[in-house]
Scaffold this motif. Structure first.
Motif, PDB file in Angstrom:
ATOM      1  N   THR A  27     -10.938  14.996 -41.040  1.00 32.85           N
ATOM      2  CA  THR A  27     -10.255  15.856 -40.061  1.00 32.85           C
ATOM      3  C   THR A  27      -8.765  15.953 -40.381  1.00 32.85           C
ATOM      4  O   THR A  27      -8.171  17.048 -40.345  1.00 32.85           O
ATOM      5  CB  THR A  27     -10.454  15.280 -38.638  1.00 32.85           C
ATOM      6  OG1 THR A  27     -11.844  15.256 -38.364  1.00 32.85           O
ATOM      7  CG2 THR A  27      -9.733  16.100 -37.586  1.00 32.85           C
ATOM      8  N   GLU A  60      -4.325  11.385 -34.260  1.00 36.92           N
ATOM      9  CA  GLU A  60      -4.531  11.044 -32.838  1.00 36.92           C
ATOM     10  C   GLU A  60      -5.803  11.708 -32.301  1.00 36.92           C
ATOM     11  O   GLU A  60      -6.606  11.078 -31.604  1.00 36.92           O
ATOM     12  CB  GLU A  60      -3.321  11.484 -31.990  1.00 36.92           C
ATOM     13  CG  GLU A  60      -2.122  10.570 -32.146  1.00 36.92           C
ATOM     14  CD  GLU A  60      -0.980  10.860 -31.157  1.00 36.92           C
ATOM     15  OE1 GLU A  60      -1.235  11.430 -30.086  1.00 36.92           O
ATOM     16  OE2 GLU A  60       0.167  10.507 -31.483  1.00 36.92           O
ATOM     17  N   VAL A  61      -5.966  12.981 -32.637  1.00 42.13           N
ATOM     18  CA  VAL A  61      -7.153  13.717 -32.172  1.00 42.13           C
ATOM     19  C   VAL A  61      -8.419  13.107 -32.759  1.00 42.13           C
ATOM     20  O   VAL A  61      -9.420  12.875 -32.055  1.00 42.13           O
ATOM     21  CB  VAL A  61      -7.041  15.211 -32.594  1.00 42.13           C
ATOM     22  CG1 VAL A  61      -8.372  15.931 -32.448  1.00 42.13           C
ATOM     23  CG2 VAL A  61      -5.958  15.905 -31.768  1.00 42.13           C
ATOM     24  N   THR A  98      -6.873  19.346 -41.647  1.00 41.05           N
ATOM     25  CA  THR A  98      -5.764  19.843 -40.810  1.00 41.05           C
ATOM     26  C   THR A  98      -4.510  20.018 -41.651  1.00 41.05           C
ATOM     27  O   THR A  98      -3.832  21.052 -41.586  1.00 41.05           O
ATOM     28  CB  THR A  98      -5.496  18.872 -39.640  1.00 41.05           C
ATOM     29  OG1 THR A  98      -6.695  18.727 -38.899  1.00 41.05           O
ATOM     30  CG2 THR A  98      -4.390  19.389 -38.729  1.00 41.05           C
ATOM     31  N   ARG A 139      -2.913  19.690 -33.450  1.00 42.10           N
ATOM     32  CA  ARG A 139      -3.946  19.180 -32.543  1.00 42.10           C
ATOM     33  C   ARG A 139      -5.063  20.222 -32.372  1.00 42.10           C
ATOM     34  O   ARG A 139      -6.244  19.883 -32.385  1.00 42.10           O
ATOM     35  CB  ARG A 139      -3.346  18.838 -31.169  1.00 42.10           C
ATOM     36  CG  ARG A 139      -2.443  17.614 -31.197  1.00 42.10           C
ATOM     37  CD  ARG A 139      -2.023  17.211 -29.795  1.00 42.10           C
ATOM     38  NE  ARG A 139      -3.153  16.676 -29.074  1.00 42.10           N
ATOM     39  CZ  ARG A 139      -3.442  15.366 -29.015  1.00 42.10           C
ATOM     40  NH1 ARG A 139      -2.671  14.493 -29.597  1.00 42.10           N
ATOM     41  NH2 ARG A 139      -4.496  14.965 -28.359  1.00 42.10           N
ATOM     42  N   ARG A 140      -4.656  21.506 -32.224  1.00 42.13           N
ATOM     43  CA  ARG A 140      -5.672  22.583 -32.087  1.00 42.13           C
ATOM     44  C   ARG A 140      -6.574  22.611 -33.321  1.00 42.13           C
ATOM     45  O   ARG A 140      -7.800  22.659 -33.217  1.00 42.13           O
ATOM     46  CB  ARG A 140      -4.972  23.943 -31.936  1.00 42.13           C
ATOM     47  CG  ARG A 140      -4.616  24.319 -30.508  1.00 42.13           C
ATOM     48  CD  ARG A 140      -4.249  25.798 -30.393  1.00 42.13           C
ATOM     49  NE  ARG A 140      -3.035  26.161 -31.115  1.00 42.13           N
ATOM     50  CZ  ARG A 140      -1.796  26.027 -30.624  1.00 42.13           C
ATOM     51  NH1 ARG A 140      -1.607  25.556 -29.415  1.00 42.13           N
ATOM     52  NH2 ARG A 140      -0.742  26.378 -31.343  1.00 42.13           N
ATOM     53  N   GLU A 165      -8.832  19.509 -33.480  1.00 40.35           N
ATOM     54  CA  GLU A 165      -9.927  19.556 -32.492  1.00 40.35           C
ATOM     55  C   GLU A 165     -11.053  20.447 -33.025  1.00 40.35           C
ATOM     56  O   GLU A 165     -12.233  20.111 -32.907  1.00 40.35           O
ATOM     57  CB  GLU A 165      -9.439  20.116 -31.141  1.00 40.35           C
ATOM     58  CG  GLU A 165      -8.540  19.206 -30.324  1.00 40.35           C
ATOM     59  CD  GLU A 165      -9.243  17.996 -29.701  1.00 40.35           C
ATOM     60  OE1 GLU A 165     -10.419  17.755 -29.995  1.00 40.35           O
ATOM     61  OE2 GLU A 165      -8.559  17.264 -28.947  1.00 40.35           O
ATOM     62  N   ALA A 186     -11.579  11.251 -30.905  1.00 43.52           N
ATOM     63  CA  ALA A 186     -12.944  11.771 -31.058  1.00 43.52           C
ATOM     64  C   ALA A 186     -13.885  10.675 -31.554  1.00 43.52           C
ATOM     65  O   ALA A 186     -15.030  10.560 -31.100  1.00 43.52           O
ATOM     66  CB  ALA A 186     -12.949  12.966 -32.022  1.00 43.52           C
TER      67      ALA A 186
END
Ligand SMILES: NC(=O)c1ccc[n+]([C@@H]2O[C@H](COP(=O)([O-])OP(=O)(O)OC[C@H]3O[C@@H](n4cnc5c(N)ncnc54)[C@H](OP(=O)(O)O)[C@@H]3O)[C@@H](O)[C@H]2O)c1
Length: 353
Positions: A316, A297-298, A320, A343-344, A347, A302
């Protein structure tokens, strides 16, 4: 009369659901929700953003159509399943992020869970009434998206506009990008595992460019049942909302004389690694599917905002997943925490890509 709560009423699924509800005298729109667009007067009860379970408590619907995009749909999914309220589920992210919690709530609640994803609606229709031991595997079909057939090198500089030009489906931006990366089929793989109780090795994915066969189930005797139709979401939406009546829709029957071809191919997992990453996250279980979904989702957001190249989406997610510490996902707090943590990390990864 079925009283429907439509969550995500302003989206692609939501707008098509409004058309289905308006055309069917036995369906009544009792409540509607959006994320930020105004929807005053659309239904007797409306809500914009906030906690959607408050709207559901007020509306006490017979059926919830959850067509919210992303993890934000989770509370409404759990609310419906826990209370045994029939759930027409388009919001696949909630089942991916919290599959074990959702299926436990479903068992306790005892209501219907009717997938709106066309592949899962098709699969459910092929599987209905079959003894589990007779099922060898489920085959999910994927159009391959706008970049089917391209090499990795050819994807380095593709733009959001190119990714949003889907060849067969007209959908919201997030799922359209997910289709271009094959993350959507990865989410659907995990969704199918939880919906149908199939092991991951029993779920195959094939590329099928025309999106005419929506799913296919292979049985132990060598037979296979397939579900055909034009790619039109009004069919699975109507099927879920009018189940078990299978009401008529304006969608025409397949024209078999017009040169319909059935082309299938293996997905290119090297160029589109998100499908394999999703399978691994699903097999790892616990909070890994939640982390996969959150990072995706992040990364998609982006990419759409021009902050991340197309190939950076998979990078990404991969980074992650390599950084998170998987946990068992025993309760909602653990899932919410796993989502926030992924999510952190995503990002941070996306910002340096
Ligand atoms: N489109 C398809 O053909 C298709 C096919 C299969 C599955 N799905 C699934 O269906 C879901 C919806 O897809 P879509 O293509 O319809 O997406 P979309 O066009 O982007 O619409 C998303 C909807 O969710 C609402 N929303 C977003 N955040 C919300 C929040 N926090 N609270 C309440 N509502 C919120 C949006 O409201 P605002 O407009 O106010 O932001 C909008 O109504 C996704 O999970 C997708 O994977 C879609």
């Amino acid at each position: 009369m079925k009283r429907i709560a439509l969550l995500g009423a302003t989206g692609s699924i939501g707008r098509q659901a409004l058309e289905i509800i308006a055309a069917h005298p036995d369906l009544e729109l009792a409540a509607a929700a959006s994320g930020s667009q105004p929807i005053d007067g659309l239904a007797p009860l409306t809500q914009v953003g906030g906690d959607l379970t408050e709207l559901l408590e007020r509306a006490q619907p017979d059926v919830v159509l959850n067509a919210v995009v992303g993890f934000a749909g989770l509370p409404a999914t759990l609310w419906s399943l826990e209370r045994g309220v029939d759930l027409a589920l388009a919001n696949k992210e909630s089942l991916v992020a919290a599959g074990e919690l959702a299926t436990s709530a479903w068992r306790r609640g005892g209501g219907r869970l009717l997938p709106v994803d066309s592949e899962h609606s098709a699969a459910q229709q092929c599987l209905e009434g079959r003894a589990p031991e007779t099922v060898r595997s489920l085959v999910l079909t994927a159009s391959g998206g706008p970049f089917r057939g391209r090499s990795r090198e050819e994807l380095g500089d593709v733009t959001p506009a190119e990714a949003l030009a889907h060849p067969t489906w007209n959908m919201g931006p997030k799922i359209t990008v997910d289709s271009a990366t094959l993350a959507n089929k990865g989410l659907e793989l995990i969704e199918a595992h939880f919906l149908f109780g199939l092991d991951y090795e029993q779920i195959e994915v094939v590329i099928h460019p025309t999106s005419t066969v929506h799913a296919l189930v292979r049985f132990r005797d060598g037979a296979a049942l397939a579900h055909f139709g034009y790619p039109d979401m009004r069919v699975p939406i109507s099927f879920a909302l009018t189940y078990p009546d299978r009401a008529a829709t304006p969608v025409p029957p397949l024209d078999l004389a017009s040169g319909l071809t059935l082309e299938f191919a293996a997905p290119d997992l090297e160029t589109f690694p998100l499908l394999a990453l999703a399978r691994r996250a699903g097999e790892q279980g616990g909070t890994y599917p939640c982390a996969f979904n959150a990072a995706n989702e992040v990364a998609v957001a982006a990419f759409l905002e021009g902050r991340l190249p197309f190939l950076g989406i998979a990078e990404t997610v991969e980074e992650t997943l390599a950084s998170v510490e998987g946990a068992p996902a025993r309760n909602l707090n653990e899932v919410v925490e796993a989502n926030a943590e992924a999510r952190r990390l995503a990002e941070r990864t996306a910002a340096t890509a």
